[in-house]
Write a protein that holds these residues in place. Sequence first.
Motif, PDB file in Angstrom:
ATOM      1  N   GLN A 179       0.814  -1.210   0.000  1.00 14.51           N
ATOM      2  CA  GLN A 179       0.000   0.000   0.000  1.00 14.51           C
ATOM      3  C   GLN A 179       0.858   1.276   0.000  1.00 14.51           C
ATOM      4  OE1 GLN A 179      -3.755  -0.154   2.315  1.00 14.51           O
ATOM      5  NE2 GLN A 179      -2.806  -1.853   3.426  1.00 14.51           N
ATOM      6  N   ALA A 191      -6.985   0.147  -1.840  1.00 12.09           N
ATOM      7  CA  ALA A 191      -7.062  -1.028  -0.962  1.00 12.09           C
ATOM      8  C   ALA A 191      -8.473  -1.615  -0.973  1.00 12.09           C
ATOM      9  CB  ALA A 191      -6.645  -0.646   0.448  1.00 12.09           C
ATOM     10  N   THR A 209      -0.200  -7.097   3.513  1.00  9.54           N
ATOM     11  CA  THR A 209      -0.750  -5.840   2.967  1.00  9.54           C
ATOM     12  C   THR A 209      -0.097  -4.618   3.604  1.00  9.54           C
ATOM     13  OG1 THR A 209      -2.548  -5.754   4.600  1.00  9.54           O
ATOM     14  CG2 THR A 209      -3.008  -6.909   2.515  1.00  9.54           C
ATOM     15  N   HIS A 239       0.385   0.048  -4.951  1.00 10.49           N
ATOM     16  CA  HIS A 239      -0.455   1.238  -5.069  1.00 10.49           C
ATOM     17  C   HIS A 239       0.129   2.301  -5.985  1.00 10.49           C
ATOM     18  CE1 HIS A 239      -3.293   0.725  -1.360  1.00 10.49           C
ATOM     19  NE2 HIS A 239      -3.298  -0.321  -2.184  1.00 10.49           N
TER      20      HIS A 239
END
Length: 340
Positions: A179, A191, A209, A239
Amino acid sequence: MSGTAKSSTTRRDLLQAAAAAGSAAALFAGFGVDPALAAEMGRSEKPLKAAFSNAGLQATWCAQGKQAAEWWGKLFNVEVTWFDGQLDAVKQRAAIDNMASQKWDFVAIQAFGIGTLTQPVQKMIDAGIPVIDMDTLIAPLDQINVHSFLAPDNEFMGASVTQALVNKLNGKGKIIMTQGALGHTGAQGRAKGFESVVKQYPGIEVLDTQPADWDVSKTARLWETYLTKYPQIDAAFFHNDDMALAAYNIMKAHNRTNILIGGVDAMPPAIQAVSEGRMFATVRNPSCRIHGGAIVAGVAAVTAGEKSGQGIPKSVVTDGPVVTKNNAAGMQWMEDHFLI
């Protein structure tokens, strides 16, 4: 901006040259556009002063946005002053406090984190300065009266790339999501998009994550750990592309290049990586459209009196497509001309 070869005189070159000359008539004459129409397009007769800030120019998406804002600024007779967020909420807050102490015709800001800039932004709004919010919320739209919010559908972006990865895996495999900054509403949306897809596939196992805060060094450290800890990783969703490519270098060093990589932003290095097969897919977060759109929105507010929620919607969706080998070259061309 990229290594793509261009002709000696392109449409972009002509636009920049005319803009530098400061003439709306010269700007559009080369394209057969009537000067009256050029005026209707909103170019300011007097130079305007605008202040811009995004999360941090270390990120290629932000650096491209700066280029786009300055290029569109020349077209519309806007002098752009930059306040770098430096990928740090405290440093960006100091920069925006400085911005708020000065006078501007309009400003445009991408916050590093939601709620971190509310006070100085409110000060500018109270002074009558149109504030355009870019990519991530400065604060919820019902709590701060920004002129408009220009952003992609981050849930769509997260879901679309994750879906492409899951489809390639035939719904079975082990995946990691890396992320961005957790306080960034764009990262929050990505997310959510990721989670909305993987929960539909019981054969997909999410191994980790953790956030890397858009930081390529932190990404590299995380992935050194992952590659030691997990003997099987089938896919990875990042991301942004900077983190994806930083992780790829670690995978390559560990001879683990079989891992499918998906990113967000569709920056030129990622487009090249998709074309070459180092990345499987990315999705365009249209930095040029968002930053250039902020110039257009600000000029229209100042020169045409365009009102928030009337002439311009309170929120403008600026989506771009998923980028694969099939459309990578066209996406690169669009970015070379600051169109998406």
